[in-house]
Design an enzyme around this catalytic site. Structure first.
Site, PDB file in Angstrom:
ATOM      1  CB  CYS A 101       4.435  -0.389  14.354  1.00 59.21           C
ATOM      2  SG  CYS A 101       2.986   0.314  13.571  1.00 59.21           S
ATOM      3  CB  CYS A 102       5.516  -4.753  11.530  1.00 59.51           C
ATOM      4  SG  CYS A 102       5.705  -3.695  10.084  1.00 59.51           S
TER       5      CYS A 102
ATOM      6  CB  CYS B 288       0.981   0.978   6.480  1.00 61.13           C
ATOM      7  SG  CYS B 288       0.394  -0.468   7.361  1.00 61.13           S
TER       8      CYS B 288
ATOM      9  CB  CYS C 293       5.433   2.220   6.097  1.00 57.04           C
ATOM     10  SG  CYS C 293       5.351   2.537   7.857  1.00 57.04           S
TER      11      CYS C 293
ATOM     12  CB  CYS D  92       6.790  -5.923   7.655  1.00 55.68           C
ATOM     13  SG  CYS D  92       5.484  -6.949   6.974  1.00 55.68           S
TER      14      CYS D  92
HETATM   15 FE1  SF4 Z   1       3.183   0.076  11.255  1.00 58.45          FE
HETATM   16 FE2  SF4 Z   1       4.342   0.884   9.016  1.00 58.45          FE
HETATM   17 FE3  SF4 Z   1       4.352  -1.703   9.715  1.00 58.45          FE
HETATM   18 FE4  SF4 Z   1       2.092  -0.469   8.915  1.00 58.45          FE
HETATM   19  S1  SF4 Z   1       3.927  -0.877   7.720  1.00 58.45           S
HETATM   20  S2  SF4 Z   1       2.313  -1.854  10.603  1.00 58.45           S
HETATM   21  S3  SF4 Z   1       2.364   1.542   9.836  1.00 58.45           S
HETATM   22  S4  SF4 Z   1       5.373  -0.013  10.761  1.00 58.45           S
END
Ligand code: SF4
Length: 700
Positions: free
Chosen positions: A571-572, A652, A655, A680
């Site tokens: 996702c990141c 986000c 998260c 991340c």
């Molecule tokens: Fe995805 Fe969470 Fe990373 Fe945002 S912080 S990109 S929602 S995993």
């Protein structure tokens, strides 16, 4: 006999009233150190009764001629297993001194122990074999003494019996070693011809060395000046705690050096607050006649003052006439223990006594491999190496110069929560700053279109050039130095808003970009609008690639990141990392809002680093959250209303959560993850290849 000496034993000996001198014995491994030590123990009557005779008998039974070095081997096997020091320490008495002879078989270990404070030497004996003369190892040991600032050095030229006590040969070597020591700024206290094996020149002026008019070895040991007793140095009490008791505030600490008495005026550093000692507390409360009125070095005390001065743990109570310094920048000789080499721009935690703060390495000089013991021009200090550094501190720290106070002139360096080095403070503030200026001058004309290794070196030099500047000036200088586009990436957090303010006020040609992951908080979108309006500029948005996002949701679901680390990483990667690479494509510089004290990961953040093939500037790296917040408030900078609800960092929405009082700042991000995984891909994934190739392709 116990040939090993614990610190407690040393204190007891010092308390006996005889001056105590610690002497390190160094020299080539074959030049007769053990023989001299054995002979000294014998000549001073320090051997246990019958020990010498027993060893001679054993040698005779085995058909071997007796050697004095056997004595040391035998004693070594009997030594006290409770010893905590790395080097062997052997004690004996001269006419007026208690001597602790420190045998330094491994000079790297000895160097580490001296620099980190595990052992100390007040003087040195340098031993040379008259037949071999001054060898490379002799020169290295001379350099070692120079490095440690040991100025009392006596040279013994051993094995004179092997050259028939030839005076001319002695003077040849004398001239050579005098020359070498003077090139290091050292002057020998005495140069003595001896035969350790036969005892000539050790305790007596025997006939074979009658031509020598100087002292014997025992005489020179007896003349070495001891270190000044701690009680005779200026008053220093690192504050360990401040207790409220009844309506009194009791300041607790151990007197490291000096003396204190009721009525004395003191100054509390680094704020330079003055007060008088009203009482010295004692428990249980004694009758009036036995209430303490004074205390000396080594005692722990509780003090009350005559006024309500602000005193905190880490402050340093000092004598008014010779106070410690409130240091903003210091130069230190350090021994580095961490596997990551210490480089310019590294942010570390600096501890001096009970106080600590963040510091940024501004300069590295004279990095030395103790195995070689010669200076080099390295720009970093490798693990188990020594070097001189200058550190710019994030706030004033109370400290002393080592030469003035060995107890409070030491620092400990922490990196990512681990002790990573220790050192001696050589200079503070202006003196250290002058050296830094030359580093700034050297960093002129930095160009970034370079291979990676050169880029790292330039990042180091640029970091040194920017350290003493304000964050706004760091941004301006970074813009001047980087030849190409620069991008600032914001997530509309507190630090990002302050940097946006500086960039907008200065009109610097640095693009502001944000990654709209599609999962931001409504408050963040609102602040985005407000910020553009306030500063009259647009903030570039980077969005995830549509097809990749669809594939991600198909595979993991819309909230798949909760389910597994793999899903979160994916996702990141799609919502952040890939858009970031697009944002930075073609740029030469990158500005981010990291602070080193945000998390253990970020402790090692440099002011200027190389990331994704770019020079990355973190202008707020050595600021605290409070300082950033105060600046934002004072300048009416719009900040995210989520901060008031306990959100320390902005990311986000799914998260990110508010943190509880006492939780670390990054606890609110990916809170279901372990501490070391709370970053991340933007900050920890090494993706050097991809963006670097993008840039290379553009150029070609
Ligand atoms: Fe995805 Fe969470 Fe990373 Fe945002 S912080 S990109 S929602 S995993």
């Amino acid at each position: 006999m116990n040939v090993s000496v614990t610190e407690k034993a040393l204190q007891q000996r010092a308390a006996s009233g005889r001056p105590l001198v610690r002497v390190v014995i160094v020299g080539h491994v074959d030049h007769g150190k053990s023989t001299l030590i054995g002979r000294l123990l014998h000549e001073t009557g320090s051997l246990p009764d019958g020990k010498l005779e027993a060893l001679k008998a054993v040698s005779s039974r085995r058909g071997m001629p007796f050697q004095w070095s056997f004595l040391l081997d035998a004693l070594q096997t009997e030594r006290d297993q409770g010893i905590t020091l790395d080097t062997s320490q052997i004690r004996f008495r001269t006419a007026s001194r208690d001597i602790v002879l420190i045998d330094a078989p491994g000079h790297a270990e000895f160097l580490r122990n001296m620099i980190t404070g595990a052992s100390q030497a007040d003087a040195a004996l340098l031993i040379i074999d008259v037949a071999d003369g001054v060898r490379d190892q002799t020169r290295r040991h001379g350099y070692l003494l120079h490095l440690l600032g040991i100025s009392q050095v006596a040279v013994v030229i051993n094995k004179m019996d092997r050259v028939g006590f030839d005076e001319c040969r002695f003077h040849e070597i004398e001239a050579e070693i005098v020359d070498h020591l003077s090139s290091l700024g050292l002057t020998a206290t005495a140069i003595i011809p001896i035969s350790a094996r036969h005892g000539d020149g050790v305790a007596r002026h025997t006939a074979p060395v009658a031509w020598h008019s100087g002292p014997t070895v025992l005489e020179v040991l007896d003349r070495f000046a001891p270190a000044r007793p701690a009680a005779e140095l200026a008053l220093r009490i690192p504050v360990q705690a401040v207790y409220k008791f009844d309506d009194r505030r009791i300041i607790a600490g151990r007197i490291e050096t000096g003396r204190i008495a009721v009525g004395d005026e003191i100054v509390i550093m680094p704020r330079a607050t003055r007060a008088r000692v009203e009482t010295i507390e004692a428990w249980p409360v004694p009758d009036e006649s036995r209430v303490p009125r004074k205390a000396d070095a080594g005692q722990s005390v509780g003090l009350t003052l005559d006024r309500a001065a602000f005193v905190d743990r880490g402050d340093l109570i000092s004598a008014v006439d010779t106070p410690a310094k409130a240091v903003r920048r210091l130069r230190a000789r350090v021994f580095w223990l961490h596997e990551t080499p210490l480089a310019v721009g590294t942010v570390i935690n600096v501890r001096a006594g009970m106080s600590e703060c963040l510091g940024t390495i501004a300069l590295i000089d004279n990095a030395v491999d103790p195995g070689e013991l010669s200076a080099s021009n390295l720009t970093s200090i490798a693990q188990n190496h020594v070097g001189e550094i200058e550190i710019a501190l994030s706030q004033p720290l109370a400290a002393d110069i080592y030469a003035l106070n060995p107890r409070t002139g030491r620092i400990v360096l922490d990196l990512a929560g681990r002790i990573a080095g220790g050192g001696l403070v050589l200079a503070t503030d202006s003196a250290a700053g002058q050296v830094a200026q030359s580093a700034v001058a050297q960093s002129e004309a930095i160009v970034v279109d370079l291979p990676r290794d050169d880029l790292a070196a330039r990042a180091g030099r640029l970091g040194a050039a920017l350290i003493d500047l304000s964050p706004a000036d760091r941004l301006a200088r970074f813009r001047d130095e980087v030849d190409g586009g620069i991008v600032f990436t914001t997530s509309f957090g507190l630090e990002d808003q302050v940097i946006t303010h500086w960039l907008s006020e200065s009109g610097l040609d640095i693009e502001i970009a944000t990654l709209d992951t599609g999962r931001l908080f409504p408050e963040t979108y609102q602040l985005w609008v407000e910020t553009e309006h306030r500063y009259g500029r647009s903030i570039r948005a980077l969005y995830p690639q549509h097809t990749s996002l669809e594939a991600l949701v198909d595979k993991h679901g819309i909230n798949g990141f909760y389910e597994s680390r793999e899903a979160r990483t994916a996702c990141c990667q799609i919502r952040k990392v890939e858009p970031l690479n697009r944002a930075l494509a073609g740029a030469a510089g990158w500005v981010v809002g990291l602070r080193a004290d945000q998390s253990r990961h970020r402790h090692a953040t440099g002011l200027v680093a190389v990331d994704r093939g770019l020079l990355k500037l973190s202008p707020l790296v050595d600021w605290t959250r409070e300082a950033v917040h105060d600046f934002a408030t004072a300048n009416a900078i719009p900040i995210n209303p989520l901060h008031a609800k306990g959100f320390a960092s902005i990311g986000c929405a799914p998260c990110t959560r508010a943190i509880a009082p006492g939780e670390p700042e990054r606890a609110g991000r990916w809170w279901w993850e372990q501490e070391d995984q709370k970053e991340c891909g933007l900050h920890i994934t090494t993706v050097d290849g991809a963006p670097w190739r993008v840039r290379a392709a553009r150029r070609s």
